[in-house]
Design a protein around this motif. Structure first.
Motif, mmCIF file in Angstrom:
data_model
loop_
_atom_site.group_PDB
_atom_site.id
_atom_site.type_symbol
_atom_site.label_atom_id
_atom_site.label_comp_id
_atom_site.label_asym_id
_atom_site.label_seq_id
_atom_site.Cartn_x
_atom_site.Cartn_y
_atom_site.Cartn_z
ATOM 1 N N MET A 15 0.243 8.480 -11.552
ATOM 2 C CA MET A 15 -1.273 8.046 -11.771
ATOM 3 C C MET A 15 -1.908 8.124 -10.018
ATOM 4 N N PHE A 16 -1.178 7.702 -9.104
ATOM 5 C CA PHE A 16 -1.757 7.846 -7.761
ATOM 6 C C PHE A 16 -1.615 9.469 -7.382
ATOM 7 N N PHE A 17 -0.520 10.046 -7.721
ATOM 8 C CA PHE A 17 -0.779 11.630 -7.503
ATOM 9 C C PHE A 17 -1.978 12.185 -7.973
ATOM 10 N N THR A 18 -2.232 11.931 -9.579
ATOM 11 C CA THR A 18 -3.420 12.527 -9.960
ATOM 12 C C THR A 18 -4.718 12.089 -9.377
ATOM 13 N N ILE A 19 -4.661 10.879 -9.108
ATOM 14 C CA ILE A 19 -6.131 10.358 -8.393
ATOM 15 C C ILE A 19 -6.164 11.075 -7.112
ATOM 16 N N SER A 51 0.862 -1.278 0.036
ATOM 17 C CA SER A 51 -0.025 0.017 0.028
ATOM 18 C C SER A 51 0.701 1.322 0.067
ATOM 19 N N ALA A 52 2.178 1.013 0.202
ATOM 20 C CA ALA A 52 2.818 2.365 0.470
ATOM 21 C C ALA A 52 2.721 3.418 -0.472
ATOM 22 N N VAL A 53 3.592 3.097 -1.786
ATOM 23 C CA VAL A 53 3.645 3.977 -2.907
ATOM 24 C C VAL A 53 2.203 4.452 -3.379
ATOM 25 N N PRO A 54 1.222 3.541 -3.380
ATOM 26 C CA PRO A 54 -0.131 4.337 -3.961
ATOM 27 C C PRO A 54 -0.857 5.153 -2.854
ATOM 28 N N LEU A 55 -0.942 4.720 -1.450
ATOM 29 C CA LEU A 55 -1.393 5.678 -0.576
ATOM 30 C C LEU A 55 -0.648 7.006 -0.243
ATOM 31 N N LEU A 56 0.851 7.008 -0.159
ATOM 32 C CA LEU A 56 1.527 8.137 0.022
ATOM 33 C C LEU A 56 1.449 8.817 -1.257
ATOM 34 N N GLY A 57 1.171 8.358 -2.337
ATOM 35 C CA GLY A 57 1.123 9.152 -3.653
ATOM 36 C C GLY A 57 -0.367 9.913 -3.686
ATOM 37 N N LEU A 58 -1.303 9.325 -3.333
ATOM 38 C CA LEU A 58 -2.530 9.769 -3.001
ATOM 39 C C LEU A 58 -2.556 10.668 -2.163
ATOM 40 N N ILE A 59 -1.917 10.650 -0.870
ATOM 41 C CA ILE A 59 -1.979 11.693 -0.003
ATOM 42 C C ILE A 59 -1.013 12.918 -0.281
ATOM 43 N N SER A 60 -0.301 12.742 -1.085
ATOM 44 C CA SER A 60 0.494 13.785 -1.458
ATOM 45 C C SER A 60 -0.329 14.744 -2.481
ATOM 46 N N GLY A 61 -0.905 14.184 -3.491
ATOM 47 C CA GLY A 61 -1.871 14.903 -4.412
ATOM 48 C C GLY A 61 -3.070 15.189 -3.727
#
Length: 353
Positions: free
Chosen positions: A192-196, A56-66
């Motif tokens: 992708m996750f940052f944008t989401i 979960s680390a990369v997607p969720l951290l990316g999502l949080i940053s976005g």
């Protein structure tokens, strides 16, 4: 609601970054030996921990940053925004990479540690700045490199309509599956996750996902984790590379949803105050953990043995907690003697009180 959401973000960061340690955990085995150990109980345990806590680390951290940049008015001012992110993301990345070369390669040179050593000027440049490939020592740092690139684009992204962002996220996901991106962006899934995350902010998805019943929030991960384990460590290889990457991406999305759902509920538990106190150390933890694994993993491993030894599972499970203790002690000591350096290495998150 806003306070609970902020606390859930802090707790999610702790879970995600601590879980990354299982992805990089010390095993004492070479890549070839790990491949031979595939399917053994201890190697399966390692993969379960990697899937359960590290996926979960990369997607969720990316999502949080976005999500965070979408809610900040300062994001729209490109110059100050990029300068701030260079100071809190790019500069710490380079400094930690320099420390990795100095300490890990230095230990290899002086004490025979089995670790990468400088091979050329180009190798050193790649290790420090991650220009075209992941480094050999701090293999987690491409996340910061690609996150910084996303931050450079953020003033444009936050101005785009949600439909355009959705198309960009889809394109980035396809690039991840097809292996397109390097050397410009090493992991297209981060974009992708940052944008989401930006879209999620606009649609108030944080609270809506957190309100899902457990069966909805956790079922995708419960289904996809065994599938990804089978694809990753099973004797058969049922999918081609692109299909395997697609399963990996789906498992990451499912894991990030599950961790966010869990973090939201942990806010209301007795564990929340401790997790909130730990959170300011987690950027430092993220950057330092592989240096500590390189240097201290073999030392503790002499007591427990390598993967396959009777005591190794205890060491494996305990590695995130051992590293946390070392990181807090090092960070507190640095705050006492060099608070400015501690602040820089922590991306501005640690300050002497």
């Amino acid at each position: 609601m806003q306070s609970r959401r902020s606390d859930a973000i802090r707790i999610a960061r702790v879970i995600c970054i601590a879980g990354i340690v299982y992805v990089h955990a010390w095993t004492g085995l070479s890549g070839y030996e790990l491949d031979l150990a595939r399917g053994t109980p201890q190697e399966t345990l390692r993969w379960v921990l990697m899937e359960g806590f590290g996926r979960s680390a990369v997607p969720l951290l990316g999502l949080i940053s976005g999500w965070l940049v979408a809610g900040s008015s300062r994001t729209r001012h490109w110059g100050p925004h990029v300068a701030r992110k260079a100071r809190t993301i790019l500069l710490p990345m380079v400094l930690w990479n320099a420390l990795a070369v100095l300490l890990v390669s230095g230990a290899a040179w002086q004490f025979g540690l089995a670790a990468p050593m400088p091979q050329s000027v180009r190798w050193l440049v790649e290790e420090l700045f991650i220009v075209t490939r992941p480094p050999d020592i701090n293999v987690q740092m491409p996340f910061l490199r690609d996150l910084f690139l996303c931050m450079v684009l953020a003033p444009l992204l936050v101005r785009l309509p949600s439909k355009a962002l959705a198309l960009l996220a889809l394109a980035a996901g396809i690039c991840h599956v097809l292996g397109i991106g390097p050397p410009v962006i090493l992991r297209a899934s981060i974009l992708m996750f940052f944008t989401i995350g930006i879209i999620a902010r606009r649609a108030n998805l944080a609270e809506r996902v957190a309100a899902w019943p457990a069966v909805v929030a956790l079922a995708p991960f419960v289904v996809l984790m065994p599938l990804h384990l089978y694809v990753s460590i099973g004797d058969a290889r049922p999918f081609d590379d692109a299909s395997t990457a697609a399963v990996d991406l789906a498992a990451r999305v499912a894991a990030s949803l599950a961790v966010w759902w869990l973090a939201w509920r942990l806010v209301a538990t007795r564990a929340a105050p401790l997790l909130r106190r730990i959170e300011p150390y987690m950027f430092f933890y993220f950057c330092a953990h592989l240096i500590l694994i390189w240097l201290l993993g073999p030392v503790v491993g002499k007591l427990t043995g390598k993967l396959g030894s009777p005591l190794y599972p205890v060491y494996l499970i305990g590695q995130p907690f051992l590293i946390l203790g070392a990181v807090v002690a090092i960070a507190k000591g640095l705050l006492m003697v060099a608070p400015g350096l501690a602040g820089t290495l922590s991306g501005g998150r640690l300050k002497r009180t």
